[in-house]
Design an enzyme around this catalytic site. Structure first.
Site, PDB file in Angstrom:
ATOM      1  N   HIS A 162       0.850  -1.177   0.000  1.00 40.36           N
ATOM      2  CA  HIS A 162       0.000   0.000   0.000  1.00 40.36           C
ATOM      3  C   HIS A 162       0.891   1.234   0.000  1.00 40.36           C
ATOM      4  O   HIS A 162       2.131   1.125  -0.104  1.00 40.36           O
ATOM      5  CB  HIS A 162      -0.953  -0.006   1.202  1.00 40.36           C
ATOM      6  CG  HIS A 162      -0.279  -0.258   2.511  1.00 40.36           C
ATOM      7  ND1 HIS A 162       0.608   0.637   3.085  1.00 40.36           N
ATOM      8  CD2 HIS A 162      -0.352  -1.305   3.377  1.00 40.36           C
ATOM      9  CE1 HIS A 162       1.034   0.168   4.233  1.00 40.36           C
ATOM     10  NE2 HIS A 162       0.481  -1.013   4.434  1.00 40.36           N
ATOM     11  N   HIS A 171       4.049   1.287   2.243  1.00 45.94           N
ATOM     12  CA  HIS A 171       5.220   0.589   1.706  1.00 45.94           C
ATOM     13  C   HIS A 171       5.892   1.416   0.601  1.00 45.94           C
ATOM     14  O   HIS A 171       7.121   1.512   0.536  1.00 45.94           O
ATOM     15  CB  HIS A 171       4.821  -0.763   1.114  1.00 45.94           C
ATOM     16  CG  HIS A 171       4.247  -1.733   2.094  1.00 45.94           C
ATOM     17  ND1 HIS A 171       2.922  -2.097   2.069  1.00 45.94           N
ATOM     18  CD2 HIS A 171       4.815  -2.409   3.125  1.00 45.94           C
ATOM     19  CE1 HIS A 171       2.701  -2.972   3.035  1.00 45.94           C
ATOM     20  NE2 HIS A 171       3.832  -3.173   3.694  1.00 45.94           N
TER      21      HIS A 171
END
Length: 296
Positions: A51, A54
């Protein structure tokens, strides 16, 4: 002495998708070749289900390094029996679709058999920093985290590794391991990335029903309440914790813990007379979520 080569341009990074590597020997070969070319290597360890949180780590690595390696490995040893190892979301194609435009160079996606060959028994115990808070409810968790991270540091010997602040205690565990074992790597801890309504981004947010997703906002709201109390002059940790508990109860949430500690440690701070990290863990429905906030 000549410094490291500057990171490649965004355009160069976006020209092609990341190379996917599953074999450690191939990974080391690629890293060695990049080092011979003068490149600085950045490593972003993940369990996939990527997501924006990250991707912020990938972006930080890309700003610092000419080569960015993202590992994608759902590590079984950090899950206790009955936890969500089997259900943990896995979609490598979707992850690769995000990593290419983000500027990731290489993706290391090993199998469980590669990371833990038959007969593998060695684990890492980092001591007291792993035993409170998360360690109380998940006593085997940090041994699994420390062991797999050390394996990744060995398999992908990078100059710097990038971790998110959301996993506050995990960053302390890894820092302790790196210092105690003299691992020659720089740790870069990046800020929490949140949804527009304040919910900390997590792969496990996908487990939440719409009703649970709404209730989960209470975690961040309780941290903001603590921040506001401190800004108004409240220094009593018990009073701050009591107010947080009351707010969470309004959303029918009972936390596993609320910790008010000196920032950068797990040392309780009371009165709150310096920079403090306030951390909370709770189950919303069946989903366990964590969050934290620094009060300066």
């Amino acid at each position: 002495m000549q410094g490291p080569e500057l990171p490649r341009s965004d355009a160069q990074h976006a020209m092609k998708p990341p190379e996917v590597i599953t074999a450690p020997a191939r990974l080391r070969e690629r890293i060695a070749a990049e080092r011979r070319g003068g490149q600085r290597i950045g490593l972003v360890p993940t369990m996939g289900a990527l997501h924006a949180g990250h991707l912020s780590l990938v972006d930080a690595a890309r700003q610092d390094c000419g080569v960015v390696i993202t590992s994608i490995f759902v590590n079984p040893t950090q899950f206790a029996p009955g936890e969500d190892f089997d259900q943990y979301p896995r979609n490598l194609d979707a992850d690769l679709g995000l990593l290419g435009p983000a500027g990731c160079t290489l993706v290391f996606a090993p199998s469980v058999e590669t990371m833990y060959p038959a007969g593998c028994e060695t684990t890492i115990d980092v001591g007291g920093v792993a035993r409170s808070l998360e360690g109380e409810s998940r006593p085997t968790h940090f041994a699994g985290v420390a062991t797999v991270v050390m394996k990744l540091f060995q398999l992908a010997p990078a100059d710097a590794a990038y971790f998110g602040r959301k996993d506050y205690q995990q960053t302390l565990v890894i820092d302790r391991m790196v210092r105690d074992l003299n691992v020659p790597i720089e740790l870069v801890i990046c800020p929490i990335v949140r949804e527009p309504d304040g919910l900390a981004m997590s792969s496990r947010n996908a487990y939440l029903s719409p009703e649970e997703r709404c209730r989960a906002l209470a975690l961040h709201a309780s941290l903001r309440l603590a921040e506001q109390m401190c800004s108004r002059g409240e220094r009593d940790a018990a009073a701050i914790r009591t107010a947080m508990l009351a707010l969470l109860a309004e959303s029918d949430i009972t936390p596993e813990y609320i910790a008010i500690v000196r920032d950068g440690t797990l040392e309780p701070i009371d009165p709150v007379d310096g920079p403090a990290a306030i951390a909370v863990a709770a189950r919303v429905g069946k989903t366990r979520l964590i969050d934290n906030l620094v009060v300066r």
